[in-house]
Structure formats: structure tokens, C-alpha cells
Motif scaffolding. Structure first.
Motif, PDB file in Angstrom:
ATOM      1  N   GLY A 147       0.831  -1.211   0.000  1.00  0.00           N
ATOM      2  CA  GLY A 147       0.000   0.000   0.000  1.00  0.00           C
ATOM      3  C   GLY A 147       0.862   1.256   0.000  1.00  0.00           C
ATOM      4  N   TYR A 148       1.904   1.279   0.839  1.00  0.00           N
ATOM      5  CA  TYR A 148       2.798   2.437   0.873  1.00  0.00           C
ATOM      6  C   TYR A 148       3.508   2.623  -0.468  1.00  0.00           C
ATOM      7  N   LEU A 149       3.903   1.481  -1.072  1.00  0.00           N
ATOM      8  CA  LEU A 149       4.600   1.558  -2.362  1.00  0.00           C
ATOM      9  C   LEU A 149       3.676   2.115  -3.436  1.00  0.00           C
ATOM     10  N   VAL A 150       2.453   1.582  -3.492  1.00  0.00           N
ATOM     11  CA  VAL A 150       1.514   1.977  -4.536  1.00  0.00           C
ATOM     12  C   VAL A 150       1.193   3.468  -4.429  1.00  0.00           C
ATOM     13  N   SER A 151       1.021   3.956  -3.179  1.00  0.00           N
ATOM     14  CA  SER A 151       0.593   5.353  -3.013  1.00  0.00           C
ATOM     15  C   SER A 151       1.774   6.307  -2.937  1.00  0.00           C
ATOM     16  N   ASP A 152       2.987   5.740  -2.863  1.00  0.00           N
ATOM     17  CA  ASP A 152       4.169   6.570  -2.667  1.00  0.00           C
ATOM     18  C   ASP A 152       4.018   7.417  -1.408  1.00  0.00           C
ATOM     19  N   GLN A 153       3.365   6.878  -0.418  1.00  0.00           N
ATOM     20  CA  GLN A 153       3.147   7.488   0.894  1.00  0.00           C
ATOM     21  C   GLN A 153       2.366   8.793   0.845  1.00  0.00           C
ATOM     22  N   ALA A 154       1.641   9.013  -0.232  1.00  0.00           N
ATOM     23  CA  ALA A 154       0.857  10.252  -0.332  1.00  0.00           C
ATOM     24  C   ALA A 154      -0.620   9.950  -0.063  1.00  0.00           C
ATOM     25  N   ILE A 155      -1.372  10.997   0.299  1.00  0.00           N
ATOM     26  CA  ILE A 155      -2.819  10.844   0.374  1.00  0.00           C
ATOM     27  C   ILE A 155      -3.350  10.950  -1.053  1.00  0.00           C
ATOM     28  N   LEU A 156      -4.040   9.908  -1.499  1.00  0.00           N
ATOM     29  CA  LEU A 156      -4.535   9.923  -2.876  1.00  0.00           C
ATOM     30  C   LEU A 156      -5.978  10.409  -2.899  1.00  0.00           C
ATOM     31  N   THR A 157      -6.279  11.246  -3.859  1.00  0.00           N
ATOM     32  CA  THR A 157      -7.671  11.671  -4.044  1.00  0.00           C
ATOM     33  C   THR A 157      -8.070  11.410  -5.484  1.00  0.00           C
ATOM     34  N   PRO A 158      -9.266  10.871  -5.673  1.00  0.00           N
ATOM     35  CA  PRO A 158      -9.713  10.593  -7.044  1.00  0.00           C
ATOM     36  C   PRO A 158      -9.900  11.898  -7.797  1.00  0.00           C
ATOM     37  N   GLY A 159      -9.437  11.940  -9.042  1.00  0.00           N
ATOM     38  CA  GLY A 159      -9.535  13.156  -9.836  1.00  0.00           C
ATOM     39  C   GLY A 159     -10.950  13.408 -10.324  1.00  0.00           C
ATOM     40  N   ASP A 160     -11.730  12.374 -10.514  1.00  0.00           N
ATOM     41  CA  ASP A 160     -13.075  12.514 -11.068  1.00  0.00           C
ATOM     42  C   ASP A 160     -14.086  12.602  -9.927  1.00  0.00           C
ATOM     43  N   ALA A 161     -14.838  13.712  -9.874  1.00  0.00           N
ATOM     44  CA  ALA A 161     -15.799  13.899  -8.790  1.00  0.00           C
ATOM     45  C   ALA A 161     -16.893  12.849  -8.817  1.00  0.00           C
ATOM     46  N   ALA A 162     -17.128  12.232  -9.990  1.00  0.00           N
ATOM     47  CA  ALA A 162     -18.163  11.202 -10.096  1.00  0.00           C
ATOM     48  C   ALA A 162     -17.829   9.978  -9.252  1.00  0.00           C
ATOM     49  N   PHE A 163     -16.556   9.879  -8.840  1.00  0.00           N
ATOM     50  CA  PHE A 163     -16.124   8.767  -8.000  1.00  0.00           C
ATOM     51  C   PHE A 163     -16.944   8.717  -6.709  1.00  0.00           C
ATOM     52  N   ARG A 164     -17.363   9.913  -6.272  1.00  0.00           N
ATOM     53  CA  ARG A 164     -18.134  10.013  -5.035  1.00  0.00           C
ATOM     54  C   ARG A 164     -19.470   9.272  -5.143  1.00  0.00           C
ATOM     55  N   ASP A 165     -20.018   9.229  -6.374  1.00  0.00           N
ATOM     56  CA  ASP A 165     -21.349   8.628  -6.548  1.00  0.00           C
ATOM     57  C   ASP A 165     -21.382   7.130  -6.239  1.00  0.00           C
ATOM     58  N   LEU A 166     -20.221   6.491  -6.352  1.00  0.00           N
ATOM     59  CA  LEU A 166     -20.166   5.059  -6.071  1.00  0.00           C
ATOM     60  C   LEU A 166     -20.857   4.719  -4.759  1.00  0.00           C
ATOM     61  N   ALA A 167     -20.542   5.472  -3.727  1.00  0.00           N
ATOM     62  CA  ALA A 167     -21.015   5.128  -2.393  1.00  0.00           C
ATOM     63  C   ALA A 167     -22.086   6.069  -1.869  1.00  0.00           C
ATOM     64  N   THR A 168     -22.201   7.249  -2.440  1.00  0.00           N
ATOM     65  CA  THR A 168     -23.038   8.252  -1.782  1.00  0.00           C
ATOM     66  C   THR A 168     -24.276   8.657  -2.564  1.00  0.00           C
ATOM     67  N   LYS A 169     -24.497   8.058  -3.724  1.00  0.00           N
ATOM     68  CA  LYS A 169     -25.699   8.390  -4.485  1.00  0.00           C
ATOM     69  C   LYS A 169     -26.929   7.949  -3.696  1.00  0.00           C
ATOM     70  N   GLN A 170     -27.927   8.839  -3.627  1.00  0.00           N
ATOM     71  CA  GLN A 170     -29.147   8.489  -2.907  1.00  0.00           C
ATOM     72  C   GLN A 170     -30.069   7.698  -3.832  1.00  0.00           C
ATOM     73  N   ILE A 171     -30.442   6.496  -3.424  1.00  0.00           N
ATOM     74  CA  ILE A 171     -31.393   5.703  -4.199  1.00  0.00           C
ATOM     75  C   ILE A 171     -32.500   5.264  -3.248  1.00  0.00           C
ATOM     76  N   LEU A 172     -33.720   5.630  -3.549  1.00  0.00           N
ATOM     77  CA  LEU A 172     -34.878   5.287  -2.708  1.00  0.00           C
ATOM     78  C   LEU A 172     -34.631   5.626  -1.242  1.00  0.00           C
ATOM     79  N   GLY A 173     -34.018   6.779  -1.027  1.00  0.00           N
ATOM     80  CA  GLY A 173     -33.886   7.256   0.343  1.00  0.00           C
ATOM     81  C   GLY A 173     -32.635   6.834   1.074  1.00  0.00           C
ATOM     82  N   VAL A 174     -31.911   5.823   0.591  1.00  0.00           N
ATOM     83  CA  VAL A 174     -30.662   5.468   1.273  1.00  0.00           C
ATOM     84  C   VAL A 174     -29.500   5.514   0.292  1.00  0.00           C
ATOM     85  N   THR A 175     -28.306   5.495   0.843  1.00  0.00           N
ATOM     86  CA  THR A 175     -27.126   5.649  -0.011  1.00  0.00           C
ATOM     87  C   THR A 175     -26.839   4.381  -0.808  1.00  0.00           C
ATOM     88  N   SER A 176     -26.085   4.585  -1.892  1.00  0.00           N
ATOM     89  CA  SER A 176     -25.712   3.412  -2.683  1.00  0.00           C
ATOM     90  C   SER A 176     -24.821   2.478  -1.880  1.00  0.00           C
TER      91      SER A 176
END
Lengths: 328, 511
Positions: A147-176
Motif C-alpha cells: 500500500g505504501y509503495l503503490v501510493s508513494d506514501q501520499a494521500i490519494l484523491t480521485p480526480g473525477d468527482a463522479a467517483f463520489r457517486d459510487l457510495a453516496t448516491k441516494q437511491i430510494l432514500g438510502v445511499t448506494s
């Protein structure tokens, strides 16, 4: 055959058993319902739709791993490397997403990473017969390190804001995230209760010799559960990264212990051979409600830890006593 | 050599295990400083009697006297308090630790928390000098041979002040020169006043070592007499001979067809070698012999649970090399293992779940198991073997032993096998359930299945077998068929005595 040789012991020994069994079998469920009722009555803000939604959303990642881990524990093995996979997989996924711009590819990378980690665990546990706790403890350090090697010890942030929808999209009142957890729980529940694999999982954990002599490839079953846990841990890590829109390398085992607590409090035996996915769901909810209730009552988090530990001990001890009484 | 008060006297001792009446009113007197042998066939009660003396089993009825005083030996610890201990067949040593530590485990001299190692060494030196038993004190027990490990057990018994040692089948796992060494040691111990109770089925050895011999049969005393009055043949004669307690279904002659199972020169290094046998359709073949002769291991190699190192197995003419029990199940071999609890059943799983376990592939529709088809298959299978289960959805552990055993058969037969392989198929079930299991076996054979059974129960061998394969120390000692299947012939092969002398006729009632 000769029908008049009915053994009179059989029916008598069995009579009256179902009700007794139900009491002890569903103990954790009654406890959870009681806790819910108590909190609903005493704690303002607990029984609100928002609070309960949040509670489910927060438990999503735990459930995504705890449900498959239940299968592994029933089959007689442990996997403490889920934390490491949970950390490693999203790092790899975000790196790929940032370089290719493809979210589906990122998901695929996270899942593949989980499958590979699970396969490494299975190799050591099944082929080389290393005790599963030790093997997955050791692979954890390897995965954390990668994990340290892959990230080069940096905090990684996804460049595409749509990445957030994976887990946080509201469907029928609850999150994805909640839906994804429900999906994983549903799949593992089906596997365990309806499919051939489920029967083999129980048989392997309950009596590996009898299972083998019945023609079950017990090694394959154990390997399958470990791969399943690895995959879901990678997936849960991805969901978590999507919820927070970041991922960072750590050596933190905290996550897997929350997961194991849910499995154990639910009443799945760490000796293998018995347990259920619904138990783990109830266990996870029980633990979450305690934390939530304490938060709402503004108990100091330092005391929360102590209370949580004591409650887990009590739940498991009570469960063990009830079962022993049942078998005697 | 005789003393006024015998060291041990047991009077009218009874012991039952569930439905099995292992000892039925045995009287025995063991004089101090003698070697007293207990002999008998498998299941005659000789081991049980030895374990009663050592406090491992508590008699249901009867009295035990040690040096004239009536005692109640509730545990091995009690027995040791009265100077009696046992060296069991399975040695109980802490294998990764040294000889010295094992000999004095639990009785180390100490000053505060510190073990007085130097004193311990002196004690050990004295003990080995006194007894003439030499074992290196610092050797790790797991590196020693079985014979040396046994010496460690004997030393441990003596170190704790044992005056009488029960040796349960001490030479079963020893090479012949090691067995001779043991005999010498025991003779020395007896000469210095230790009493030895020697349980064995090696008759020549018994005659060589023992002062007196007690013969048991079916849990009852046959005789106690000086060893000099016996020959190996007279012992066999005393051990053999009984009436058939439970009726057997009539034997039906198998059609003479091509063999279903052919085993040629099968061997597993260090366990058995050169095994040839065949089973024809409709035939019941029983492998018998003394416990430890390698019978179960032969079955395990046939069903793919262990690998054979040599030889071939052919099923229906085709050479098979099963690498996993799965392959044997798929080829049509059903296996009923010896221990239903540890190798056969999932006790906390339902009857349904147990019986259908090997057949789930057939019951799966799409992704899920068809419960209706499962119930159907299980119902058919358990009716076939006569299981009485109030509700097949309840755990197997709620059934009686006999019914559990029948569930094991139902499970094996659920896949419509061509060959049934069963290891001690009626162990631990009552007489009624036994008869039902015999009916099942004979019924299967009459439908053209081959049946291969390992059995230690003589009456079962006589009552069921079309052909008997007698094994002795990992080899086939001989095969018997038809009228040659008599108790005398089987015992002669199993005990390595040439047949002859007076035949015992009361065992021949096999219709």
C-alpha cells in the motif's frame, strides 16, 4: 425394514426442544430489538429516519466484509488481512482511475486486487497448511507495505468527482453504499443457505474428516471463502474511499476487528461449523447502535471504548452459557 | 512366589458401554510380583478389565480389592494412590520435551518455583540402575523409537511409586527384537516385586512372559491357570467357541460374475503390503484379523482417502487411481467409516443435511439446492435402511446410536453405489439395530452390489461373509470361503497357529 422396532428414545428426547432452541438461538436478535426499543424511548434523536439512515450508511463497509467473513469463520478459518486489503485496494484503484480516467476500470482494479490478496492467503492456508490467523497476519504486513509503495506514501484523491457517486448516491432514500452492503449480504446469505457451497462450508467447519470422506474438496471450499473475503475487503475499501474521496496508506488493523466483533457478537462460532449471515448483520447493528446511543447521550469516547468492550464480552459470554445449557 | 494376600482381587465385576455388555461378572486374582496375562479375541473384554484395574473405567457392579482392602477406584489418580497404573496402547507423553521431564512430570522436586534439576538427575540415575531400563535422560521423547517411549512410560509409572502396572497391548507396535527387550524388562521388574498385568493377543509372547494366564470370552471368565499348563493351541481353543447371539439373515449365493472390485498387490509402506482381494457382484467379503493388522488402512486406500504406494485397484474392470474420496464417490464406491462421530456424521446437522451431503450436485437446480428433491432423496434413502427419525430436519445427535449408524448407511447409499465399503459397520449399536444393518447389507448384496466389510466381531464375520480375508501384521494371512469359514480356521490364521486340534462346532450355525 421391520417397522415395529421404533426406538422410543428418539421422539421423547426431541419433544419440547424447538421452543427452548428458539430462545437461545435468537438471543442476539432479542437483545438487539430490546436495545433498539430502549434507545428509541430514552434517547431523543435516535429513532429518527436521518439517524437510522446514517447508522446503516456507516455500517455498510463493515457489513460488506463481515458477511463473507462469516462464511470463512464457519468453514473454520480466520482472516485478519481484511484490513490490509481494505487499505491497499482503493490506493491501487485511485492510481488507475487518475491515470486512465475510467471509474469502471478502478472498480475492476480494486476487485482484482482483493481476489489476488485472497488467493495469496488461500495458498498459504490451504496448500502450505499455515494456521489461518498467522498466515493472514503475516500477509497483512505485506499488503500494508505494498500500500505504501503503490501510493508513494501520499494521500490519494480521485480526480473525477463522479467517483463520489459510487457510495453516496441516494437511491430510494438510502445511499448506494447501503444498497451495495445489502447486495453483498444477500449474495452471501443465498450462498450459505441455498447453495451447495453453503452446505459444504458448514460441513467443512463442523467435521473436515467427515466432509472429505463425503467427497467434498474441503481445501477448495476454504480457499473459496478466503478469496471471497479478500474480494469483498477490496470492494469495501473502494466504497470507503468513495465516501471520503481519499485514500491513504496505514498499518491500521482497526477495521478488521470491528468486522470480527460483528461476526462474533452475532453468535457465529469461531470453532467453525455453525453460524449465519443474518447473525452477523444483527451483530453489526447491535454494535453500531451502542456506539450511536452513547454518542447521542454525549458519553466521552474514552468511556465508549470501555463500555463497548464490556458489552461485547457480556454478549458472547451469555451466548456461550445459553448454548452450553442447550446442549446439556 | 505366592504371598498370603493377593495384590489385586476383582469379584463379580460388570461393565457396560451403552448396549454393549463388555464384562459380565468376572472374578480374577492377581498375585503380587507376578506377570499375569489377559487374553481373548477382539471384544472379549480383556482391555476393559485392565482399564477397570487401573481406574480408567469404574465397574457397574462388583468389588475391587487391593492388598486385601476393598477400594473404589474412581480415576487413574485413585488407582495410582493404591499403587496401580496403566501403560496404554496409545502412549501419553509430552513428545517435544525430554525424557527426564516426562518421567517426573507433575512430581518434580522443587525449592520455591525452581525445579531441583540436579536432584532429579540423581533420582533418574538411581531409577535406571535399579530397574535396568536405560534411556538417555536428555533425549527428546519424539525422537525416540516407540519401544524407548514405552520405557519412558514404564519409568514414569515406577517413579510415581507404582507397584502394579497394567500393560495394554504393549508389543502391538513394536518390532520383534524390541518386543523381546520389553519381555526381559518386565521379567526383571516382576523379579524385583512389581506386579504386571499383561493384556495381549500375541499368544507366544504371553506364554513366554507370563506366570499366569486368564482367558476371557464375551466378557466372561473362561479360565485362570499357570502359563505352563498352556500351549498356544490350547489358548486359542479356550478363546474360541460361542453361540451366535443374534440371528443373521440367510446367506444368498452370489452369481458368479466378473469381479466388481479387484485389488492387486496393494501396499502402503510401513502399514501393509501385497494385498490381493476381489469382490464380485452380490458378494459379501469380510476382512478380519486382529486390531492393528492394517485392515482399516486397506479400506482407506481403496476409497481414495489415503494413497497406496504399490499395487492397483480395478473397479468394473477399469484401473482406478483415486486421489480424493470425491473420485471414489463419483465412481460408485460408498464408504462407511469406522467412527461415525469423528469421520462419518455432522452431529449437529439435520438428518436431511447429512444424508444428502455427497449428492448435492444432483440436487442443485440452477444455483440453489432443491429442498423438495432433497427431502425426496433422503426419505427414500432412510426408508431403505430403516432409520426411525421423528423428524429428518432435526440434528442427528438427537437419534439413538443405532439410528445414527443407519443414517451413516443411508448417506453412503444415497448415490446408488455399485460397491459398499464399510469399516466395523455395527460398532456401538444394540442387537436390534445390528440385525437391521445386517439385513441392509444382505439386501444390498442380493441386488447385485459388492459389499466389502472390515469386522472384528467373529459372529458377524461368520454370519455375513461369503468370503473371509484374514489379515495379520499388514499381510493377507489367508482367505476362506464357504464351509471353510469357521471360527477355528479364522483364529488359526489370525493368531498364526496352524489349524487343527479339536474343532469347535458350536460356532458353525450359519445356515
Amino acid at each position: 425394514m421391520t417397522a415395529e422396532t421404533i426406538n422410543p428414545r428418539t421422539p421423547r428426547a426431541v419433544r419440547g426442544l424447538p421452543s427452548l432452541r428458539a430462545g437461545a438461538q435468537y438471543g442476539v436478535l432479542w437483545a438487539t430489538l430490546a436495545l433498539f426499543t430502549v434507545l428509541a424511548v430514552t434517547t431523543p434523536g435516535f429513532a429518527t429516519t436521518d439517524n437510522l439512515r446514517n447508522l446503516l450508511d456507516q455500517q455498510a463497509t463493515v457489513l460488506i466484509v463481515a458477511a463473507p467473513l462469516t462464511l470463512a469463520v464457519i468453514a473454520g478459518v480466520f482472516d485478519v488481512s481484511a484490513s490490509a486489503v481494505y487499505v491497499l485496494a482503493p490506493l491501487a484503484a485511485i492510481q488507475v482511475q487518475n491515470q486512465t480516467g475510467s471509474i469502471p476500470l478502478a472498480v475492476l482494479v480494486a476487485l482484482t486486487c482483493g481476489v489476488l490478496c485472497g488467493a495469496v492467503n488461500a495458498t498459504f492456508v490451504v496448500l502450505l497448511r499455515v494456521n489461518s490467523f498467522i498466515a493472514t497476519l503475516a500477509t497483512s504486513y505485506v499488503f500494508f507495505g505494498v500500500g505504501y509503495l503503490v501510493s508513494d506514501q501520499a494521500i490519494l484523491t480521485p480526480g473525477d468527482a463522479a467517483f463520489r457517486d459510487l457510495a453516496t448516491k441516494q437511491i430510494l432514500g438510502v445511499t448506494s453504499a447501503t444498497w451495495l452492503a445489502a447486495l453483498v449480504v444477500g449474495i452471501t446469505w443465498f450462498l450459505l443457505t441455498r447453495s451447495r457451497m453453503g452446505r459444504y462450508v458448514y460441513a467443512t467447519g463442523a467435521n473436515p474428516d467427515a466432509a472429505r470422506l463425503s467427497g467434498i474438496r474441503t481445501g477448495g471450499i476454504v480457499a473459496a471463502t478466503l478469496v471471497l473475503v479478500g474480494t469483498s475487503a477490496g470492494f469495501a475499501g473502494l466504497v470507503n474511499a468513495s465516501q471520503g474521496m481519499s485514500a491513504q496508506a496505514t498499518d491500521d488493523f482497526g477495521f478488521v476487528f470491528t468486522v470480527i466483533a460483528a461476526v462474533v457478537v452475532g453468535g457465529t462460532s469461531i470453532a467453525g461449523g455453525s453460524g449465519a449471515v443474518w447473525r452477523t448483520v444483527v451483530g453489526a447493528v447491535f454494535i453500531a447502535m451502542i456506539g450511536n446511543g452513547l454518542n447521542l447521550n454525549q458519553i466521552d469516547p474514552i468511556y465508549q471504548r470501555i463500555i463497548l468492550g464490556v458489552v461485547i464480552l457480556l454478549a458472547v459470554a451469555l451466548d456461550a452459557t445459553a448454548r452450553r445449557r442447550l446442549t446439556n | 512366589m505366592t504371598t498370603p494376600v493377593p495384590f489385586l482381587r476383582l469379584t463379580d465385576v460388570h461393565k457396560s458401554f451403552g448396549a454393549v455388555h463388555a464384562l459380565r461378572g468376572v472374578d480374577i486374582t492377581v498375585e503380587a510380583g507376578t506377570i499375569h496375562a489377559l487374553v481373548g479375541e477382539n471384544g472379549a473384554g480383556k482391555s476393559t478389565l485392565g482399564k477397570v484395574m487401573a481406574g480408567l473405567h469404574r465397574p457397574d457392579r462388583g468389588t475391587v480389592q487391593v492388598q486385601g482392602r476393598t477400594v473404589d477406584l474412581q480415576s487413574p489418580r485413585d488407582a495410582l494412590g493404591h499403587g496401580i497404573t496403566i501403560v496404554a496402547q496409545e502412549l501419553a507423553l509430552v513428545e517435544p520435551r525430554s525424557v527426564l521431564e516426562n518421567v517426573y512430570l507433575g512430581s518434580e522436586p522443587h525449592r520455591g518455583p525452581v525445579v531441583r534439576t540436579r536432584l532429579l538427575r540423581r533420582w533418574f540415575a538411581e531409577l535406571t540402575e535399579r530397574t535396568g531400563i536405560a534411556v538417555p535422560p536428555d533425549a527428546c521423547v519424539q525422537d525416540l523409537s516407540i519401544a524407548d517411549q514405552q520405557k519412558v512410560e514404564i519409568l514414569r509409572a515406577l517413579a510415581r511409586g507404582a507397584e502394579a502396572i497394567v500393560m495394554d497391548e504393549p508389543t502391538a507396535r513394536l518390532a520383534s527384537h524390541e518386543a523381546e527387550g520389553l519381555v526381559t524388562i518386565l521379567r526383571q521388574l516382576a523379579a524385583s516385586g512389581t506386579t504386571i498385568v499383561y493384556v495381549s493377543h500375541f499368544l507366544d509372547e504371553v506364554l513366554q512372559v507370563a506366570d499366569r494366564v486368564t482367558v476371557l470370552r464375551d466378557g466372561q471368565l473362561v479360565s485362570t491357570s499357570p502359563a505352563d499348563d498352556h500351549t498356544a493351541d490350547s489358548l486359542v481353543e479356550a478363546m474360541v467357541g460361542r453361540s451366535l447371539a443374534s440371528a443373521f439373515p440367510a446367506k444368498q449365493l452370489p452369481a458368479s460374475a466378473a469381479p466388481l472390485l479387484e485389488v492387486e498387490n496393494l501396499g502402503r509402506d510401513g502399514v501393509f503390503a501385497g494385498i490381493d482381494l476381489e469382490v464380485r457382484p452380490g458378494e459379501v467379503v469380510v476382512i478380519t484379523g486382529l486390531v492393528g493388522a492394517g485392515r482399516s488402512e486397506v479400506l482407506q486406500c481403496i476409497v481414495g482417502d489415503r494413497r497406496a504406494d504399490h499395487g492397483t485397484v480395478r473397479l468394473c474392470g477399469a484401473t482406478k487411481r483415486f486421489r480424493h474420496p470425491r473420485a471414489a464417490v463419483d465412481a460408485g464406491i460408498a464408504y462407511v467409516p469406522e467412527s461415525r462421530k469423528t469421520h462419518g456424521l455432522l452431529l449437529e446437522t439435520s438428518v436431511n443435511g447429512n444424508v444428502s451431503l455427497p449428492q448435492l450436485k444432483k440436487l442443485t437446480r440452477g444455483l440453489s439446492i432443491s429442498r423438495a428433491r432433497e427431502r425426496e432423496l433422503v426419505a427414500a434413502a432412510i426408508t431403505r435402511v430403516g432409520v426411525k427419525a421423528a423428524n429428518p430436519a432435526l440434528p442427528v445427535s438427537t437419534l439413538s446410536g443405532g439410528n445414527q449408524q443407519k443414517v451413516l448407511f443411508a448417506k453412503a447409499l444415497s448415490g446408488d453405489p455399485v460397491l459398499l465399503v464399510a469399516d466395523e459397520p455395527t460398532r456401538g449399536v444394540d442387537v436390534q439395530a445390528k440385525r437391521q444393518i445386517y439385513d441392509v447389507l444382505v439386501d444390498l448384496a442380493s441386488r447385485g452390489l459388492g459389499v466389502l466389510v472390515v469386522s472384528s466381531e467373529m459372529e458377524e464375520v461368520l454370519g455375513l461373509a461369503h468370503r473371509v480375508v484374514v489379515m495379520r501384521t499388514g499381510r493377507v494371512a489367508g482367505q476362506l470361503a464357504g464351509p471353510d469359514i469357521t471360527e477355528a480356521n479364522i483364529a488359526a490364521l489370525a493368531f498364526d497357529r496352524p489349524a487343527g486340534g479339536s474343532p469347535s462346532n458350536d460356532a458353525g450355525g450359519t445356515s
